[in-house]
Design an enzyme around this catalytic site. Sequence first.
Site, PDB file in Angstrom:
ATOM      1  N   CYS A 252    -102.222 -14.919  88.315  1.00  0.00           N
ATOM      2  CA  CYS A 252    -102.241 -14.857  89.772  1.00  0.00           C
ATOM      3  C   CYS A 252    -103.551 -15.444  90.303  1.00  0.00           C
ATOM      4  CB  CYS A 252    -102.092 -13.413  90.230  1.00  0.00           C
ATOM      5  SG  CYS A 252    -102.256 -13.232  92.003  1.00  0.00           S
TER       6      CYS A 252
ATOM      7  N   LYS B 112     -76.721 -32.602 111.945  1.00  0.00           N
ATOM      8  CA  LYS B 112     -78.145 -32.883 111.863  1.00  0.00           C
ATOM      9  C   LYS B 112     -78.379 -34.335 111.460  1.00  0.00           C
ATOM     10  CE  LYS B 112     -80.235 -28.926 112.706  1.00  0.00           C
ATOM     11  NZ  LYS B 112     -81.294 -28.334 111.964  1.00  0.00           N
TER      12      LYS B 112
ATOM     13  N   ASP C  47     -84.483 -30.698 121.057  1.00  0.00           N
ATOM     14  CA  ASP C  47     -85.355 -29.965 120.148  1.00  0.00           C
ATOM     15  C   ASP C  47     -86.493 -29.309 120.918  1.00  0.00           C
ATOM     16  OD1 ASP C  47     -86.026 -29.020 117.719  1.00  0.00           O
ATOM     17  OD2 ASP C  47     -86.942 -30.862 116.976  1.00  0.00           O
TER      18      ASP C  47
ATOM     19  N   CYS D 237    -105.574 -12.323  91.836  1.00  0.00           N
ATOM     20  CA  CYS D 237    -106.028 -11.141  91.086  1.00  0.00           C
ATOM     21  C   CYS D 237    -106.031 -11.344  89.575  1.00  0.00           C
ATOM     22  CB  CYS D 237    -105.188  -9.920  91.450  1.00  0.00           C
ATOM     23  SG  CYS D 237    -103.524  -9.958  90.782  1.00  0.00           S
TER      24      CYS D 237
ATOM     25  N   CYS E 290    -102.958  -6.277  93.974  1.00  0.00           N
ATOM     26  CA  CYS E 290    -103.193  -7.668  94.350  1.00  0.00           C
ATOM     27  C   CYS E 290    -103.492  -7.742  95.847  1.00  0.00           C
ATOM     28  CB  CYS E 290    -101.959  -8.493  93.995  1.00  0.00           C
ATOM     29  SG  CYS E 290    -102.166 -10.249  94.269  1.00  0.00           S
TER      30      CYS E 290
ATOM     31  N   CYS F 232     -96.417 -12.179  90.861  1.00  0.00           N
ATOM     32  CA  CYS F 232     -97.561 -11.402  90.428  1.00  0.00           C
ATOM     33  C   CYS F 232     -97.092  -9.948  90.433  1.00  0.00           C
ATOM     34  CB  CYS F 232     -98.731 -11.577  91.392  1.00  0.00           C
ATOM     35  SG  CYS F 232    -100.007 -10.341  91.127  1.00  0.00           S
TER      36      CYS F 232
ATOM     37  N   LYS G 149     -78.569 -32.573 120.568  1.00  0.00           N
ATOM     38  CA  LYS G 149     -79.237 -31.320 120.271  1.00  0.00           C
ATOM     39  C   LYS G 149     -80.702 -31.492 120.644  1.00  0.00           C
ATOM     40  CE  LYS G 149     -79.356 -27.770 116.718  1.00  0.00           C
ATOM     41  NZ  LYS G 149     -80.778 -27.501 116.539  1.00  0.00           N
TER      42      LYS G 149
ATOM     43  N   GLU H   8     -72.682 -33.405 122.560  1.00  0.00           N
ATOM     44  CA  GLU H   8     -73.941 -33.421 123.304  1.00  0.00           C
ATOM     45  C   GLU H   8     -75.066 -33.684 122.323  1.00  0.00           C
ATOM     46  OE1 GLU H   8     -74.327 -29.587 125.328  1.00  0.00           O
ATOM     47  OE2 GLU H   8     -72.153 -29.508 125.282  1.00  0.00           O
TER      48      GLU H   8
ATOM     49  N   TYR I 180     -77.052 -26.572 128.950  1.00  0.00           N
ATOM     50  CA  TYR I 180     -75.838 -26.939 128.225  1.00  0.00           C
ATOM     51  C   TYR I 180     -74.745 -25.892 128.163  1.00  0.00           C
ATOM     52  CZ  TYR I 180     -78.655 -24.661 124.647  1.00  0.00           C
ATOM     53  OH  TYR I 180     -79.441 -23.787 123.977  1.00  0.00           O
TER      54      TYR I 180
HETATM   55  P1  AMP Z   1     -80.497 -23.639 115.444  1.00  0.00           P
HETATM   56  O1  AMP Z   1     -81.637 -22.891 116.065  1.00  0.00           O
HETATM   57  O2  AMP Z   1     -80.900 -24.804 114.607  1.00  0.00           O
HETATM   58  O3  AMP Z   1     -79.473 -22.742 114.819  1.00  0.00           O
HETATM   59  O4  AMP Z   1     -79.748 -24.345 116.627  1.00  0.00           O
HETATM   60  C1  AMP Z   1     -79.297 -23.605 117.712  1.00  0.00           C
HETATM   61  C2  AMP Z   1     -80.096 -23.975 118.918  1.00  0.00           C
HETATM   62  O5  AMP Z   1     -79.908 -25.333 119.293  1.00  0.00           O
HETATM   63  C3  AMP Z   1     -79.658 -23.221 120.126  1.00  0.00           C
HETATM   64  O6  AMP Z   1     -80.246 -21.956 120.169  1.00  0.00           O
HETATM   65  C4  AMP Z   1     -80.151 -24.090 121.238  1.00  0.00           C
HETATM   66  O7  AMP Z   1     -81.412 -23.639 121.643  1.00  0.00           O
HETATM   67  C5  AMP Z   1     -80.328 -25.462 120.626  1.00  0.00           C
HETATM   68  N1  AMP Z   1     -79.617 -26.531 121.316  1.00  0.00           N
HETATM   69  C6  AMP Z   1     -80.166 -27.713 121.659  1.00  0.00           C
HETATM   70  N2  AMP Z   1     -79.300 -28.499 122.284  1.00  0.00           N
HETATM   71  C7  AMP Z   1     -78.141 -27.820 122.373  1.00  0.00           C
HETATM   72  C8  AMP Z   1     -76.861 -28.112 122.936  1.00  0.00           C
HETATM   73  N3  AMP Z   1     -76.594 -29.278 123.519  1.00  0.00           N
HETATM   74  N4  AMP Z   1     -75.913 -27.154 122.848  1.00  0.00           N
HETATM   75  C9  AMP Z   1     -76.166 -25.962 122.248  1.00  0.00           C
HETATM   76  N5  AMP Z   1     -77.359 -25.643 121.700  1.00  0.00           N
HETATM   77  C10 AMP Z   1     -78.335 -26.550 121.751  1.00  0.00           C
HETATM   78 ZN    ZN Z   2    -101.976 -11.027  92.204  1.00  0.00          ZN
END
Ligand code: AMP
Ligand code: ZN
Length: 665
Positions: A403, A309, A115, A406, A427, A421, A113, A111, A222
């Site tokens: 720093c 990714k 975003d 400080c 600080c 620091c 992913k 599938e 999903y």
């Molecule tokens: P991460 O937050 O990078 O660990 O990725 C996990 C998140 O990807 C999950 O919590 C989902 O919200 C998201 N996600 C998006 N598309 C999908 C998909 N097709 N299947 C499972 N998770 C997904």
């Molecule tokens: Zn400091």
Amino acid sequence: MSIQEKITTLREELRGHNYNYYVLDEPTISDYEFDIKLKELQKLEEAHPEFHDPTSPTLRVGGEVTKNFETIQHEHRMYSLDNSYSKEDLEDWEKRIQRILGDVDVEFTCELKYDGASISLTYEDGLLVRAVTRGDGFQGDDVTTNIKTIKSVPLQLKGDYPPKFDIRGEIILTLDGFAQMNKERVEAGEDPYMNPRNTASGSLKLQDSALVAQRPLECLLYSIVGKNVDISTQFEVLEKARAWGFKVPTVAKLRKTTDEVMQFVEHWDEKRHNLPYETDGVVIKVNSLRHQEELGYTAKAPRWAMAYKFKAEQVSTVLNEITYQVGRTGAITPVANLEPVLLAGTTVKRASLHNADQIEKLDIREGDTVFVEKGGEIIPKIIAVDFTKRPADSTPTIYIQNCPECETPLVRKEGEAQHFCPNDTGCPTQITGRIQHFISRKAMDIEGLGGETVELLFKEGLIANYADLYVLTKEQIMPLERMAEKSAENLVNGVAASKSIPFERVLFALGIRYVGETVAKKLAKAYKNIDALMVASEEELVAVDEIGGRIAESVVQFFGNPDNVAIVDRLKAYGLQFSLSEEQLENQSEKLKGQTFVVSGVFESLGRTELKKLIEDNGGKVASSISSKTSFLVAGANMGPSKKTKAENLGVPIISEQDFLSKLD
Ligand code: AMP
Ligand code: ZN
């Protein structure tokens, strides 16, 4: 036609149009016609409240206001995903799977992913009853009122859905919708939003649901979780969800080999730019739900799924200046201030430089043209200098020695990448940083108090550490800038309310280095109260499961400092929770101490997660694969044959759910 019939017909009709428009993307009437019908229905409903229906399409316009989003425990934890970046990573993953499952054919659902922001929807008898954000995976916020305004979320399901289940998905903003929103904002004289993902997730927490209704949010689904859901593969999950009325992108495909999976990945790596929404990769899931059960979860993610990714996009721009930030632990982070540049749909102005070594290794200098890349993280990073563009008068970067807050000379311990620091009690940034951590959501979650107010209170000399918060009075706060009686009162009440925050979160809030949320939970469970923890030695601490030397050293050091002990003593006196509650203690024992369990198959009275929690709460350990160290294999229905054979070969006793439960009696 009676009024009631008229209302019902209109509702049916509008539901159908919503579905065609928002789920199928195939509208059959114009927006104008739709609006006329919606207004007609609204009028009739107003005149006849006796025909109220919680699933009416008129509710999509929102209007209900949520002041505080209630925290809800997820019945089934919402996990993250493990990441992979190459074909080799995927092949390694497949090997690990085959090792656990034995010699069986494994298929994969691929599938995209999406975003956005994850969401868990609960349906009972076909009605949406609750929508909860992912939160920390264990608990999230109840955002039902807002989710109901998203038109691709069905309020009422169709077909033969199970009586009760949770379905998970991602709330996203389409790129077009996002661009349109920003256009309107700019026209109205407001700043445009940074990127679709953050805006989608921010939208879920708007108090006024009418505002949410105006945003072009979508929900892509999903995964289905729940008992008595008669489904056997992930691919079927997607098909069934689609049939019940959910929006499930049809790009998902079933694949048999890693080669086929890679083809899917490569195809979408290129074609993703034509999609109406952002994706940052592909999610590959073991198709058989029985195999998924058998594979189970690591502490963080399912073993049966893997995110691939996509390689991040890159641009080049000029580095104007290097500045330095001080964190709450005193760690110094160099920051690159860049000539603003558009990268993957967002304007980038700053990038993290990590530490002195990184700057030296890449030979990064002010005035350089650098390549910037954005992965999944919010802050982009510099990956290289474009030496062809280096100015003739360029000089090497000299890392700061004092720093920036400080002036204290910085120190760098052997083997550590970061400069620090050391002035932790003097600080200013460290002091306020620690207090800000203390009040943060996952720690004491103090309502009515934000990061800026902390700085103000510190600057005005009203607080010098987090214990001072508990003696603040309304009268002290009210004269401050931007403070009214009401906000001062909220602050004082918020501080008082935090006294009931459970021990493990108080422990996390103290801000002991390396003691994050998970470690705090482990320590709280192992020591049950702060007094026991305060006197624990490094040797004792490392004997606790999953507590390493670095954490142990840090804990001992923290409580070895009399200033910290004095603050803890004060917090105790103010009534904060410094031991586990009766209830937490009651559900725990040491009955399974020293025993390691492997859990496999499907159980009758308990979910696998519950079973595992029971094991851990009672001092036992859960392992994922059978070895000679395994004490028992707890076997449910449909247990994988390879596990059984392995247990028999190693002489590991196989026990039933009942046998297991009787151990706890
Ligand atoms: P991460 O937050 O990078 O660990 O990725 C996990 C998140 O990807 C999950 O919590 C989902 O919200 C998201 N996600 C998006 N598309 C999908 C998909 N097709 N299947 C499972 N998770 C997904
Ligand atoms: Zn400091």
